[in-house]
Design a protein around this motif. Structure first.
Motif, PDB file in Angstrom:
ATOM      1  N   PHE A 140      20.809 -94.207  20.981  1.00 32.89           N
ATOM      2  CA  PHE A 140      21.310 -94.344  19.620  1.00 32.89           C
ATOM      3  C   PHE A 140      20.767 -95.575  18.902  1.00 32.89           C
ATOM      4  O   PHE A 140      21.291 -95.985  17.866  1.00 32.89           O
ATOM      5  CB  PHE A 140      22.845 -94.368  19.649  1.00 32.89           C
ATOM      6  CG  PHE A 140      23.423 -93.227  20.421  1.00 32.89           C
ATOM      7  CD1 PHE A 140      23.213 -91.918  19.999  1.00 32.89           C
ATOM      8  CD2 PHE A 140      24.145 -93.440  21.580  1.00 32.89           C
ATOM      9  CE1 PHE A 140      23.728 -90.849  20.714  1.00 32.89           C
ATOM     10  CE2 PHE A 140      24.663 -92.376  22.308  1.00 32.89           C
ATOM     11  CZ  PHE A 140      24.455 -91.078  21.871  1.00 32.89           C
ATOM     12  N   SER A 141      19.716 -96.169  19.471  1.00 30.99           N
ATOM     13  CA  SER A 141      19.086 -97.344  18.853  1.00 30.99           C
ATOM     14  C   SER A 141      17.605 -97.088  18.622  1.00 30.99           C
ATOM     15  O   SER A 141      16.797 -98.006  18.672  1.00 30.99           O
ATOM     16  CB  SER A 141      19.270 -98.568  19.765  1.00 30.99           C
ATOM     17  OG  SER A 141      20.627 -98.830  20.009  1.00 30.99           O
ATOM     18  N   THR A 142      17.262 -95.834  18.354  1.00 27.67           N
ATOM     19  CA  THR A 142      15.861 -95.458  18.228  1.00 27.67           C
ATOM     20  C   THR A 142      15.286 -95.834  16.870  1.00 27.67           C
ATOM     21  O   THR A 142      16.018 -96.054  15.896  1.00 27.67           O
ATOM     22  CB  THR A 142      15.687 -93.945  18.420  1.00 27.67           C
ATOM     23  OG1 THR A 142      16.317 -93.259  17.327  1.00 27.67           O
ATOM     24  CG2 THR A 142      16.317 -93.484  19.723  1.00 27.67           C
ATOM     25  N   SER A 182      16.062 -93.128   9.746  1.00 28.86           N
ATOM     26  CA  SER A 182      16.770 -91.995   9.143  1.00 28.86           C
ATOM     27  C   SER A 182      18.069 -92.425   8.486  1.00 28.86           C
ATOM     28  O   SER A 182      18.464 -91.889   7.446  1.00 28.86           O
ATOM     29  CB  SER A 182      17.054 -90.922  10.195  1.00 28.86           C
ATOM     30  OG  SER A 182      15.856 -90.374  10.698  1.00 28.86           O
ATOM     31  N   SER A 183      18.758 -93.401   9.073  1.00 27.10           N
ATOM     32  CA  SER A 183      20.049 -93.818   8.520  1.00 27.10           C
ATOM     33  C   SER A 183      19.909 -94.401   7.133  1.00 27.10           C
ATOM     34  O   SER A 183      20.769 -94.193   6.275  1.00 27.10           O
ATOM     35  CB  SER A 183      20.729 -94.825   9.457  1.00 27.10           C
ATOM     36  OG  SER A 183      20.040 -96.065   9.473  1.00 27.10           O
ATOM     37  N   GLY A 194      12.120 -93.041  21.223  1.00 27.62           N
ATOM     38  CA  GLY A 194      12.768 -93.933  20.262  1.00 27.62           C
ATOM     39  C   GLY A 194      12.078 -95.267  20.103  1.00 27.62           C
ATOM     40  O   GLY A 194      12.556 -96.131  19.362  1.00 27.62           O
ATOM     41  N   GLU A 251      13.663 -93.735  15.104  1.00 25.79           N
ATOM     42  CA  GLU A 251      13.965 -92.600  14.225  1.00 25.79           C
ATOM     43  C   GLU A 251      15.377 -92.696  13.645  1.00 25.79           C
ATOM     44  O   GLU A 251      15.589 -92.428  12.462  1.00 25.79           O
ATOM     45  CB  GLU A 251      13.831 -91.273  14.989  1.00 25.79           C
ATOM     46  CG  GLU A 251      12.422 -90.957  15.446  1.00 25.79           C
ATOM     47  CD  GLU A 251      12.261 -91.199  16.930  1.00 25.79           C
ATOM     48  OE1 GLU A 251      11.495 -90.459  17.560  1.00 25.79           O
ATOM     49  OE2 GLU A 251      12.910 -92.130  17.447  1.00 25.79           O
ATOM     50  N   SER A 252      16.349 -93.079  14.476  1.00 22.66           N
ATOM     51  CA  SER A 252      17.732 -93.134  13.983  1.00 22.66           C
ATOM     52  C   SER A 252      17.908 -94.260  12.971  1.00 22.66           C
ATOM     53  O   SER A 252      18.634 -94.111  11.986  1.00 22.66           O
ATOM     54  CB  SER A 252      18.721 -93.295  15.145  1.00 22.66           C
ATOM     55  OG  SER A 252      18.506 -94.501  15.853  1.00 22.66           O
ATOM     56  N   LYS A 253      17.247 -95.394  13.201  1.00 24.51           N
ATOM     57  CA  LYS A 253      17.348 -96.518  12.263  1.00 24.51           C
ATOM     58  C   LYS A 253      16.753 -96.148  10.907  1.00 24.51           C
ATOM     59  O   LYS A 253      17.381 -96.360   9.858  1.00 24.51           O
ATOM     60  CB  LYS A 253      16.636 -97.740  12.842  1.00 24.51           C
ATOM     61  CG  LYS A 253      16.508 -98.923  11.871  1.00 24.51           C
ATOM     62  CD  LYS A 253      17.832 -99.577  11.543  1.00 24.51           C
ATOM     63  CE  LYS A 253      18.361-100.344  12.731  1.00 24.51           C
ATOM     64  NZ  LYS A 253      19.550-101.153  12.369  1.00 24.51           N
ATOM     65  N   SER A 282      16.391 -96.826  23.076  1.00 22.16           N
ATOM     66  CA  SER A 282      16.689 -95.457  23.483  1.00 22.16           C
ATOM     67  C   SER A 282      18.019 -94.981  22.912  1.00 22.16           C
ATOM     68  O   SER A 282      18.772 -95.753  22.322  1.00 22.16           O
ATOM     69  CB  SER A 282      16.722 -95.375  25.011  1.00 22.16           C
ATOM     70  OG  SER A 282      17.750 -96.215  25.517  1.00 22.16           O
TER      71      SER A 282
END
Length: 357
Positions: free
Chosen positions: A230-232, A238-239, A290, A234-236, A228
């Motif tokens: 900042f460890s989703t 996307s980075s 996430g 999507e965020s991984k 959840s």
């Protein structure tokens, strides 16, 4: 300048477009993985330039030379280091952009950040050439993911206003992903290729460039991967995807189109299929909160037009601080979407492997 990605799998990319070589170091790979080097070579060839008129005439074979971490094609558990030689550079073509930055390229902001010491030849460390090591690392990641039952593939979703048939988000076969991963111009609808090539050729003859989108999918990822806030997932993903030059947008599932729907249209109803929880649709692209849902992970990536075009463009001279017309020399892609497809595929594979280990 840091060019490293990952937590459990760390990938550090080094080199410049016109330097002696580029490459990467991959740390955290499990020992005992048998690598299919022929498959790695095939992925490298899909990204390599100089194949036809849709890409830059710069011909680089991009043969990876493994320096450490592999013995007899099997990973040893030590950091895997690979080097890819630059063999076809024409650095003199970039003499004028040392002082006159190319519009929409990294030249000016990098000049400011690094006090003018940045290497602008071919874009230096900001060049799309640096995606070759990502493809190598991704090819390794895909083979490890395959042992876990996960397959990743991508296709050219669009070039300009010409569109390929989209993925059926809830029903993507390994056979389709394998087919897409076996060609350098990956499309689902074969008729789309000719129309896309025509668009690229029009841009090339007009001394211009054109952008497009890549759609990527991963199947076989079980529910419950990710986290959840900042460890989703999507965020991984996307980075690493935003680390690819020219990527300007990412959407999962229906993405921005969800903003114009009602909840009753956007929601993915649950059902029981073969004794397991399943989803009747996949508007959210296989990720909720996430965390993976067990359905295919589907995302689209927007690729901007190549900024290095042959048309005269307005710029400024950083030495005289006067406006100046810039005519870019050298060899450049009229469209990078076809070559970027395998890069997107590789980046997603790396991100998923980092999430799953």
């Amino acid at each position: 300048m840091s060019s490293e990605f990952g937590d459990k799998i760390k990938v550090s990319v080094f080199g410049e477009s016109h330097g002696e070589a580029i490459g990467c170091v991959i740390d955290g790979l499990p020992a005992g993985v048998k690598l299919d080097t022929e498959q790695i070579y095939r992925d490298m060839a899909r990204r390599a330039p100089g194949k036809d008129k849709t890409s830059t005439p710069r011909l680089e074979k991009d043969i990876p030379h493994i320096l450490s971490g592999v013995l007899g094609d099997v990973t040893t558990g030590a950091p895997l280091a690979v080097e890819i030689k630059n063999t076809n550079t024409k650095s003199a073509d970039y003499g004028n952009v040392m002082s006159v930055p190319r519009p929409s390229h990294s030249d000016y902001p990098a000049y400011v950040k690094y006090n003018g010491f940045n290497d602008v030849r071919g874009g230096g460390h900001f060049s799309g050439r640096l995606t070759a090591p990502i493809v190598f690392a991704g090819a390794v990641a895909k083979q490890i993911l395959a042992e876990k039952g996960v397959a990743v593939g991508a296709h050219i979703s669009s070039v300009g206003n010409v569109y390929d048939k989209p993925f059926d988000k809830n029903n993507i076969s390994k056979e389709l992903l394998d087919k897409l991963s076996s060609t350098s111009f990956s499309v689902i609808d074969d008729e789309a290729e000719e129309k896309m090539r025509e668009e690229i050729e029009k841009a090339r003859l007009d001394l211009d460039s054109i952008g497009g989108m890549v759609e990527c999918a991963a199947i076989g990822v079980e529910a419950g991967v990710g986290g959840s806030m900042f460890s989703t997932v999507e965020s991984k993903l996307s980075s690493i995807l935003f680390g690819i030059p020219a990527v300007k947008g990412i959407e999962f599932g229906e993405g921005f189109a969800l903003s114009s729907m009602r909840g009753s249209q956007a929601n993915d109803p649950y059902c029981i299929k073969d004794g397991k929880v399943a989803l009747k649709s996949n508007n959210n692209g296989g990720v909720l909160g996430g965390i993976t849902t067990g359905t295919p992970i589907v995302l689209r990536v927007a690729i901007k037009p190549t900024p290095s075009i042959s048309k005269p463009q307005q710029s400024v001279n950083l030495q005289t601080m006067e406006e100046e017309t810039l005519v870019i020399k050298g060899r450049h892609d009229p469209c990078i979407v076809d070559r970027a497809t395998v890069v997107i595929e590789s980046a997603v594979a790396l991100g998923l492997l980092d999430l799953m280990l």
